[in-house]
Motif scaffolding. Structure first.
Motif, mmCIF file in Angstrom:
data_model
loop_
_atom_site.group_PDB
_atom_site.id
_atom_site.type_symbol
_atom_site.label_atom_id
_atom_site.label_comp_id
_atom_site.label_asym_id
_atom_site.label_seq_id
_atom_site.Cartn_x
_atom_site.Cartn_y
_atom_site.Cartn_z
ATOM 1 N N ARG A 293 37.606 37.684 47.989
ATOM 2 C CA ARG A 293 38.860 37.653 47.234
ATOM 3 C C ARG A 293 39.339 36.219 46.980
ATOM 4 N N SER A 320 43.865 40.871 44.272
ATOM 5 C CA SER A 320 42.631 40.274 43.721
ATOM 6 C C SER A 320 41.445 41.207 43.971
ATOM 7 N N GLN A 321 40.560 41.314 42.948
ATOM 8 C CA GLN A 321 39.368 42.148 43.085
ATOM 9 C C GLN A 321 38.296 41.398 43.867
ATOM 10 N N ILE A 323 34.893 39.800 44.944
ATOM 11 C CA ILE A 323 33.706 39.327 44.224
ATOM 12 C C ILE A 323 32.530 39.475 45.167
ATOM 13 N N SER A 348 31.346 39.157 36.309
ATOM 14 C CA SER A 348 32.146 40.332 35.972
ATOM 15 C C SER A 348 33.435 39.907 35.269
ATOM 16 N N ASP A 350 36.391 40.473 36.314
ATOM 17 C CA ASP A 350 37.323 39.918 37.310
ATOM 18 C C ASP A 350 36.984 38.482 37.624
ATOM 19 N N GLU A 351 35.636 38.179 37.669
ATOM 20 C CA GLU A 351 35.236 36.807 37.970
ATOM 21 C C GLU A 351 35.644 35.861 36.845
ATOM 22 N N LYS A 353 38.213 36.291 34.994
ATOM 23 C CA LYS A 353 39.668 36.117 35.123
ATOM 24 C C LYS A 353 40.002 35.062 36.165
ATOM 25 N N VAL A 354 39.200 35.044 37.248
ATOM 26 C CA VAL A 354 39.415 34.031 38.286
ATOM 27 C C VAL A 354 39.164 32.660 37.702
#
Length: 373
Positions: A293, A320-321, A323, A348, A350-351, A353-354
């Motif tokens: 996370r 947070s998703q 990873i 991904s 989510d990655e 977005k990070v």
């Protein structure tokens, strides 16, 4: 040394019964008022005053108001005696009982000066039984104008303004003049006056020569002195009671600790709280890294945020998703599959977005993800 002559005094009479010798019917006044002096110019039945031009005394509203004001300034009421015995007592040695007292007065235009006597029971019986019929006033006056200066007293009499009036008038002047040539009485009065002045000075009251002290001021000063004395007595009593009873509370040392010890305890608690918070922050960050996370590049930011508000950081990490790649790096150090022809495609949503949130390029993120960083 030249001395001023005494003020002339007069003794005048009116009736003490409902019908006055001045032909005024007093039956209409049922409230106890009695006429003492007529209005305007007047004289006694024997022709007095002989020493005033025109042979008359004089009183009007202005003079009456002055007489009333002077009487009200006195502390004591004015006396009504029998046959002017108050003036004769020093000469004949006989007692001078009061027939009544008065201070309440009023001026009635066209009628004269009226008083409201407080009769004694004995005088009331005398008047009721007709044993005394007239009221005789004693007053000093101005020999030039005949104006009345003040009221001295009054008396119940039966022979108004006839026999012996001149002798009584001389006695009245003797009684009111403090400079009467009597060596013994003068010496006593002088000593008394000096003592009185010293007492008044102690009370903070200054009296001008020839004037009487303000009775209200004297009474107020005495009242204040009495109040202060009472306060001092109360304070002294309380001090004695405290010394004798030792009423102060006794402190049990087993129930209380020194202030310095309390301060040290607070400091230790603060240190322990800081250490505990730091340990908890480390645990939160380590867990987030293990779960994928938190990327390494965000660790410093996360640690600063956690020091300020650990709850906000925890909330961010919870949302947070994870990873998977980050989680794998934190566990066994395995690298992702190198045969992937499009490395960036492995990121991904989510990655990405990070990367967008942290400002890290996807390529750098991918390097970190592969373990090349």
């Amino acid at each position: 040394m030249k001395t001023s002559s005494p003020l002339p005094l007069a003794i005048l009479t009116t009736t003490a019964e409902p019908v006055a010798v001045l032909s005024l019917d007093l039956k209409a006044d049922a409230n106890g008022w009695q006429q003492l002096l007529p209005a305007g110019q007047f004289r006694a039945v024997d022709g007095r005053p002989f020493d005033v031009p025109g042979n008359h005394w004089f009183i009007d509203a202005e003079v009456a108001n002055q007489l009333i004001a002077l009487a009200n300034d006195r502390t004591n009421d004015l006396v009504i005696d029998y046959e002017h015995q108050t003036l004769k007592a020093e000469e004949n040695g006989q007692p001078a009982p009061a027939a009544g007292w008065f201070k309440t007065m009023e001026w009635r235009e066209g009628s004269g000066l009226w008083i409201k006597p407080q009769w004694t029971p004995r005088a009331t019986d005398f008047i009721k039984n007709g044993e005394y019929k007239y009221l005789s006033a004693v007053f000093p006056y101005d020999a030039t104008t005949g104006r009345l200066l003040r009221l001295h007293s009054a008396a119940l009499v039966n022979r108004p303004g006839i026999d012996g009036m001149q002798a009584v008038e001389a006695l009245a002047a003797l009684s009111l003049n403090p400079k009467t040539p009597n060596p013994d009485s003068k010496k006593t009065e002088h000593s008394m006056n000096e003592l009185l002045k010293k007492m008044l000075v102690q009370l903070g009251i200054q009296v001008e020569e020839g004037k009487e002290p303000d009775a209200a001021a004297v009474l107020a000063a005495l009242s204040e002195l009495q109040t202060k004395a009472g306060s001092a007595d109360t304070l002294a009593t309380e001090v004695v009671a405290l010394k004798a009873g030792n009423t102060l509370p006794i402190v049990d040392p087993a129930k209380y600790v020194p202030v310095e010890a309390v301060h040290q305890l607070h400091a230790q608690i603060a240190v322990l709280s800081a250490e505990g918070a730091s340990t908890q922050l480390d645990q939160v960050i380590d867990k987030a890294k293990q779960e994928g996370r938190l990327v390494p590049a965000m660790e410093a930011w996360a640690r600063d945020l956690g020091k300020q508000d650990l709850a906000v950081l925890q909330s961010f990490l919870d949302k947070s998703q994870p990873i998977a790649a980050l989680a794998a790096m934190q566990t066994d150090g395995k690298k992702p599959d190198a045969d992937n022809p499009d490395p960036l495609a492995t990121l991904s949503a989510d990655e990405k977005k990070v990367c967008l949130a942290t400002g890290i390029s996807e390529a750098d993120f991918l390097k970190t993800k592969k373990g090349d960083a």
